[in-house]
Design an enzyme around this catalytic site. Structure first.
Site, mmCIF file in Angstrom:
data_model
loop_
_atom_site.group_PDB
_atom_site.id
_atom_site.type_symbol
_atom_site.label_atom_id
_atom_site.label_comp_id
_atom_site.label_asym_id
_atom_site.label_seq_id
_atom_site.Cartn_x
_atom_site.Cartn_y
_atom_site.Cartn_z
ATOM 1 N N GLY A 1 96.363 49.661 49.764
ATOM 2 C CA GLY A 1 96.119 49.162 48.403
ATOM 3 C C GLY A 1 97.374 48.561 47.823
ATOM 4 C CG ASN A 2 97.433 45.801 45.047
ATOM 5 O OD1 ASN A 2 97.359 45.946 43.837
ATOM 6 N ND2 ASN A 2 96.471 45.189 45.752
ATOM 7 C CG HIS A 3 102.435 49.766 43.175
ATOM 8 N ND1 HIS A 3 102.162 51.112 43.150
ATOM 9 C CD2 HIS A 3 103.414 49.592 44.087
ATOM 10 C CE1 HIS A 3 102.956 51.726 44.021
ATOM 11 N NE2 HIS A 3 103.714 50.828 44.611
#
Ligand code: CTP
Ligand code: CA
Length: 216
Positions: A21-23
């Site tokens: 995923g990512n932030h």
């Protein structure tokens, strides 16, 4: 006016307990949903996993998805009947080639993952855009910002691209403020100062409204 909006990250599963995923927090996309609703639009907010509650404005319908493929399926169902498309999601560019049915067990000292490219939601839908529809994209760049953002505008058939620069302290992921430059397909460029994401959202909505209804 009907608005289709993607927001938040996507999570690409690796096994039953792990993902890539990512932030992205989704804050900019949710602020845009609120701003379009406040301007009287009916908004379909297609959101990846976030910690944010569903917006309470009755004009906003929130759909929750996990993966890029799910986000694409939801967005492509809504796109034909929406007047404005806003692609604020931080979609994972790649996903694991296979999803292990059981938890991957620790074994050797290194582990190599094979990733395959995800569908580009904005670019794929961009090919179906009708002349009366208006598409807004985001570009987060760390170098050659405007050149890269304008390349995305052309490739994805955007009418407006919101350029986020990571050079500016307090802008982008994990912040409540943002600093953007709007680049339009008509060649106009507007540079905004650092402000709360709600105010940035308002600026973007105004930029869209003046272009889709020049008398607004
Ligand atoms: N986007 C999308 N689907 C993807 C990737 C991106 O809809 N699979 C959209 C984003 O929501 C954003 C725009 O395309 O509005 C640009 O995203 P970005 O990640 O900056 O562009 P990429 O084309 O993925 O290029 P790169 O990550 O290499 O800079
Ligand atoms: Ca990307």
């Amino acid at each position: 006016m009907r608005v289709l909006l993607t927001a938040g990250p996507t999570y690409e599963p690796l096994d039953p307990v792990r993902f890539i995923g990512n932030h992205s927090t989704g804050k900019m996309g949710y602020a845009l949903a609120e701003a379009f609703a406040a301007a009287g639009a009916d908004v379909t907010l297609i959101s990846g996993p976030t910690n944010l509650p569903d917006p309470t404005d009755p004009r906003i319908r929130t759909m929750r998805v996990q993966t890029a493929a799910e986000m694409y399926a939801a967005a492509s169902a809504e796109a034909p009947t929406a007047d404005v498309w806003v692609f604020a999601a931080a979609v994972a560019d790649y996903r694991p080639a296979t999803v292990a049915p059981e938890k991957i067990k620790k074994s050797g000292d290194t582990l190599t993952l094979e990733l395959v490219k995800n569908v580009d939601i904005a670019a794929t839908l961009g090919k179906t855009k009708r002349p009366e529809q208006f598409s807004v994209g985001f570009a987060l760049e760390t170098e050659h910002e405007e050149e890269h953002a304008l390349g995305k505008l052309r490739r994805k058939n955007f009418d407006l691209v919101v350029l986020n620069s990571l050079r500016d302290a307090g802008a982008g992921f994990q912040h409540d403020t943002n600093k953007v430059t709007l680049l339009a397909a008509d060649g106009q460029k507007t540079i905004f100062g650092l402000k709360p994401k709600a105010a940035v959202a308002h600026d973007i909505v105004q930029a869209v409204l003046t272009r889709i209804s020049p008398h607004a």
